[in-house]
Design a protein around this motif. Structure first.
Motif, mmCIF file in Angstrom:
data_model
loop_
_atom_site.group_PDB
_atom_site.id
_atom_site.type_symbol
_atom_site.label_atom_id
_atom_site.label_comp_id
_atom_site.label_asym_id
_atom_site.label_seq_id
_atom_site.Cartn_x
_atom_site.Cartn_y
_atom_site.Cartn_z
ATOM 1 N N UNK A 292 -8.046 -15.820 12.507
ATOM 2 C CA UNK A 292 -8.187 -16.001 11.060
ATOM 3 C C UNK A 292 -7.620 -14.796 10.314
ATOM 4 N N UNK A 293 -7.928 -13.600 10.776
ATOM 5 C CA UNK A 293 -7.357 -12.394 10.161
ATOM 6 C C UNK A 293 -5.839 -12.397 10.226
ATOM 7 N N UNK A 294 -5.301 -12.796 11.378
ATOM 8 C CA UNK A 294 -3.849 -12.897 11.536
ATOM 9 C C UNK A 294 -3.270 -13.916 10.550
ATOM 10 N N UNK A 295 -3.928 -15.050 10.425
ATOM 11 C CA UNK A 295 -3.436 -16.109 9.539
ATOM 12 C C UNK A 295 -3.420 -15.652 8.087
ATOM 13 N N UNK A 296 -4.468 -14.951 7.668
ATOM 14 C CA UNK A 296 -4.511 -14.421 6.295
ATOM 15 C C UNK A 296 -3.369 -13.442 6.087
ATOM 16 N N UNK A 297 -3.185 -12.538 7.021
ATOM 17 C CA UNK A 297 -2.130 -11.523 6.908
ATOM 18 C C UNK A 297 -0.747 -12.177 6.892
ATOM 19 N N UNK A 298 -0.537 -13.124 7.798
ATOM 20 C CA UNK A 298 0.745 -13.822 7.892
ATOM 21 C C UNK A 298 1.057 -14.571 6.597
ATOM 22 N N UNK A 299 0.079 -15.297 6.081
ATOM 23 C CA UNK A 299 0.296 -16.059 4.855
ATOM 24 C C UNK A 299 0.484 -15.159 3.645
ATOM 25 N N UNK A 300 -0.178 -14.020 3.640
ATOM 26 C CA UNK A 300 0.022 -13.047 2.564
ATOM 27 C C UNK A 300 1.473 -12.542 2.579
ATOM 28 N N UNK A 301 1.977 -12.234 3.770
ATOM 29 C CA UNK A 301 3.362 -11.771 3.889
ATOM 30 C C UNK A 301 4.359 -12.866 3.526
ATOM 31 N N UNK A 302 4.086 -14.103 3.917
ATOM 32 C CA UNK A 302 4.969 -15.206 3.532
ATOM 33 C C UNK A 302 5.010 -15.372 2.017
ATOM 34 N N UNK A 303 3.861 -15.261 1.381
ATOM 35 C CA UNK A 303 3.807 -15.391 -0.077
ATOM 36 C C UNK A 303 4.542 -14.238 -0.755
ATOM 37 N N UNK A 304 4.394 -13.045 -0.227
ATOM 38 C CA UNK A 304 4.998 -11.865 -0.838
ATOM 39 C C UNK A 304 6.508 -11.801 -0.618
ATOM 40 N N UNK A 305 6.950 -12.023 0.610
ATOM 41 C CA UNK A 305 8.348 -11.805 0.943
ATOM 42 C C UNK A 305 9.221 -13.053 0.906
ATOM 43 N N UNK A 306 8.616 -14.232 1.080
ATOM 44 C CA UNK A 306 9.410 -15.458 1.095
ATOM 45 C C UNK A 306 8.989 -16.453 0.023
#
Length: 119
Positions: free
Chosen positions: A59-73
């Motif tokens: 879950x922590x990984x998913x939050x971090x991954x989705x945060x990066x997708x929102x920010x960078x892509x």
């Protein structure tokens, strides 16, 4: 870090969904240490505790991954999509790494805390 993984609205929404999936509606985390040290309700067995710890990491990984997708892509994940990602990734990780625990996909989706320990 605590804001990103626990306190921001997206993280809170995902944790609420994960806790509901695990039938742990009244449980919450107050800080990162409690979360990643595998904090759990007292009535969980060791094998279920290990499953829960894996789910918290995914879950922590998913939050971090989705945060990066929102920010960078500029791609924003929704709560149901992120929960589905947590369910799939945690099932794949646990089912491939554990020889003692036996469970099926449908069982994982319906009641992940009811897993048979064949150890």
């Amino acid at each position: 870090m605590e804001h990103a993984l626990l306190e921001c609205p997206v993280a809170k929404d995902l944790w609420r969904r994960v806790l509901r999936w695990w039938n742990m509606g009244g449980f919450s985390f107050s800080n990162m240490e409690q979360l990643f040290k595998g904090s759990k309700p007292n009535d969980q067995t060791n094998s279920i505790s290990s499953l829960w710890q894996a789910v918290t990491w995914v879950t922590g990984y998913s939050i971090w991954r989705n945060r990066n997708l929102a920010l960078f892509q500029k791609k924003k994940g929704s709560g149901p999509t992120m929960l589905n990602e947590v369910q799939i990734k945690s099932f794949e990780w646990i089912s491939r790494r554990s020889k003692k625990l036996k469970f099926e996909w449908i069982q994982w989706l319906v009641n992940p805390s009811f897993v048979e320990d064949h150890g």
